[in-house]
Design a protein around this motif. Sequence first.
Motif, PDB file in Angstrom:
ATOM      1  N   ASN A 141       0.808  -1.228   0.000  1.00 37.94           N
ATOM      2  CA  ASN A 141       0.000   0.000   0.000  1.00 37.94           C
ATOM      3  C   ASN A 141       0.841   1.279   0.000  1.00 37.94           C
ATOM      4  O   ASN A 141       0.770   2.101   0.909  1.00 37.94           O
ATOM      5  N   VAL A 142       1.663   1.429  -1.037  1.00 38.11           N
ATOM      6  CA  VAL A 142       2.446   2.654  -1.219  1.00 38.11           C
ATOM      7  C   VAL A 142       1.762   3.508  -2.284  1.00 38.11           C
ATOM      8  O   VAL A 142       1.457   3.012  -3.371  1.00 38.11           O
ATOM      9  N   PRO A 143       1.500   4.777  -2.013  1.00 37.12           N
ATOM     10  CA  PRO A 143       0.841   5.632  -3.006  1.00 37.12           C
ATOM     11  C   PRO A 143       1.661   5.739  -4.293  1.00 37.12           C
ATOM     12  O   PRO A 143       2.893   5.768  -4.256  1.00 37.12           O
ATOM     13  N   LEU A 144       0.979   5.793  -5.428  1.00 33.47           N
ATOM     14  CA  LEU A 144       1.636   5.982  -6.718  1.00 33.47           C
ATOM     15  C   LEU A 144       1.612   7.466  -7.056  1.00 33.47           C
ATOM     16  O   LEU A 144       0.548   8.047  -7.265  1.00 33.47           O
ATOM     17  N   LEU A 145       2.787   8.083  -7.091  1.00 32.43           N
ATOM     18  CA  LEU A 145       2.869   9.513  -7.385  1.00 32.43           C
ATOM     19  C   LEU A 145       2.706   9.797  -8.869  1.00 32.43           C
ATOM     20  O   LEU A 145       2.284  10.888  -9.252  1.00 32.43           O
ATOM     21  N   GLY A 146       3.055   8.826  -9.709  1.00 37.85           N
ATOM     22  CA  GLY A 146       2.900   9.046 -11.136  1.00 37.85           C
ATOM     23  C   GLY A 146       3.805   8.154 -11.960  1.00 37.85           C
ATOM     24  O   GLY A 146       4.608   7.379 -11.438  1.00 37.85           O
ATOM     25  N   ILE A 147       3.651   8.286 -13.276  1.00 40.85           N
ATOM     26  CA  ILE A 147       4.424   7.515 -14.245  1.00 40.85           C
ATOM     27  C   ILE A 147       5.234   8.464 -15.115  1.00 40.85           C
ATOM     28  O   ILE A 147       4.733   9.501 -15.557  1.00 40.85           O
ATOM     29  N   ILE A 148       6.489   8.111 -15.348  1.00 34.95           N
ATOM     30  CA  ILE A 148       7.358   8.843 -16.273  1.00 34.95           C
ATOM     31  C   ILE A 148       7.709   7.915 -17.422  1.00 34.95           C
ATOM     32  O   ILE A 148       8.043   6.746 -17.205  1.00 34.95           O
ATOM     33  N   GLU A 149       7.614   8.424 -18.635  1.00 34.82           N
ATOM     34  CA  GLU A 149       7.985   7.625 -19.804  1.00 34.82           C
ATOM     35  C   GLU A 149       9.387   8.018 -20.251  1.00 34.82           C
ATOM     36  O   GLU A 149       9.623   9.144 -20.696  1.00 34.82           O
ATOM     37  N   ASN A 150      10.321   7.087 -20.121  1.00 33.57           N
ATOM     38  CA  ASN A 150      11.705   7.307 -20.534  1.00 33.57           C
ATOM     39  C   ASN A 150      11.889   6.848 -21.981  1.00 33.57           C
ATOM     40  O   ASN A 150      11.171   5.976 -22.458  1.00 33.57           O
ATOM     41  N   MET A 151      12.845   7.457 -22.675  1.00 33.96           N
ATOM     42  CA  MET A 151      13.115   7.143 -24.085  1.00 33.96           C
ATOM     43  C   MET A 151      11.832   7.212 -24.915  1.00 33.96           C
ATOM     44  O   MET A 151      11.547   6.354 -25.746  1.00 33.96           O
ATOM     45  N   ALA A 152      11.040   8.245 -24.638  1.00 38.12           N
ATOM     46  CA  ALA A 152       9.729   8.380 -25.272  1.00 38.12           C
ATOM     47  C   ALA A 152       9.841   8.562 -26.784  1.00 38.12           C
ATOM     48  O   ALA A 152       9.004   8.059 -27.540  1.00 38.12           O
ATOM     49  N   TYR A 153      10.859   9.286 -27.209  1.00 35.76           N
ATOM     50  CA  TYR A 153      11.070   9.506 -28.641  1.00 35.76           C
ATOM     51  C   TYR A 153      12.522   9.921 -28.849  1.00 35.76           C
ATOM     52  O   TYR A 153      13.214  10.325 -27.909  1.00 35.76           O
ATOM     53  N   PHE A 154      12.979   9.799 -30.083  1.00 35.76           N
ATOM     54  CA  PHE A 154      14.354  10.171 -30.423  1.00 35.76           C
ATOM     55  C   PHE A 154      14.357  11.518 -31.127  1.00 35.76           C
ATOM     56  O   PHE A 154      13.575  11.761 -32.049  1.00 35.76           O
ATOM     57  N   THR A 155      15.234  12.392 -30.649  1.00 35.63           N
ATOM     58  CA  THR A 155      15.396  13.702 -31.267  1.00 35.63           C
ATOM     59  C   THR A 155      16.864  13.899 -31.634  1.00 35.63           C
ATOM     60  O   THR A 155      17.710  14.011 -30.744  1.00 35.63           O
ATOM     61  N   PRO A 156      17.206  13.933 -32.923  1.00 36.82           N
ATOM     62  CA  PRO A 156      18.602  14.152 -33.308  1.00 36.82           C
ATOM     63  C   PRO A 156      19.031  15.584 -33.022  1.00 36.82           C
ATOM     64  O   PRO A 156      18.220  16.516 -33.113  1.00 36.82           O
ATOM     65  N   ALA A 157      20.290  15.750 -32.668  1.00 42.30           N
ATOM     66  CA  ALA A 157      20.794  17.074 -32.296  1.00 42.30           C
ATOM     67  C   ALA A 157      20.649  18.079 -33.428  1.00 42.30           C
ATOM     68  O   ALA A 157      20.377  19.261 -33.196  1.00 42.30           O
TER      69      ALA A 157
END
Length: 240
Positions: A141-157
Amino acid sequence: AKTGAKVGLIDADIYGPSIPIMFGLEGERPKASEVNGKTRIEPIEKYGIKLLSIGFFTDPNQPVPWRGPMVSTAVKQLFNDAEWGELDYLVVDLPPGTGDIHITLTQTYPIAGAVIVTTPQNVALADAKKGIGMFMMETINVPLLGIIENMAYFTPAELPENKYYIFGQGGGQKLANQLNIPFLGEIPLVKSISDSGDAGAPVILQEDNPMSAAFTDLAERVAQQVAIRNAKSTDRVGVR
């Protein structure tokens, strides 16, 4: 920490600690001090953050083939045997999965909340669901603060306005909507993030890098969710 908060960070990934590399502290060892007749570990401080990792105490070139009881003891020592002082936030970086480290942490200490980090593809989302399910178990029973999406998309420099969704699109957002959990944001697949971590200089410190603002925004959203949870907890205590 950039805004003045007192922050501590525990690297609880006993089998694969990464904090020494990402903070440029390879080869460093925490000092010990005597407090009220007891020997205490002094966390190493860098960039305004107090840090402890099993990586400060082990050979980086050797594996850590420890069984569950040893791992649980090591995690507790990072909490109990350290002189953390007064903190506003103590962040714990957990390894993937739902094993001994997670159970020890959630059953031993009061946790304000958990942040789930996933990548967009279905294989990763399936694992994220298991982690969420563990935190939602009645015995944890630990509260869920939220979800983060890593490597969501690729952006070339050379094309910073372009987004290429090479691992799929919107998986983290869809999971958050499905489970009614806050979606905290996306982290793109950008080379400067990797380079900064390898160099021990987090990208959030580079004011001229647009990724710095992105990470700052994520940190503010997490802090906001912690404040909301704390307010709700205070309200419940007041009603009683």
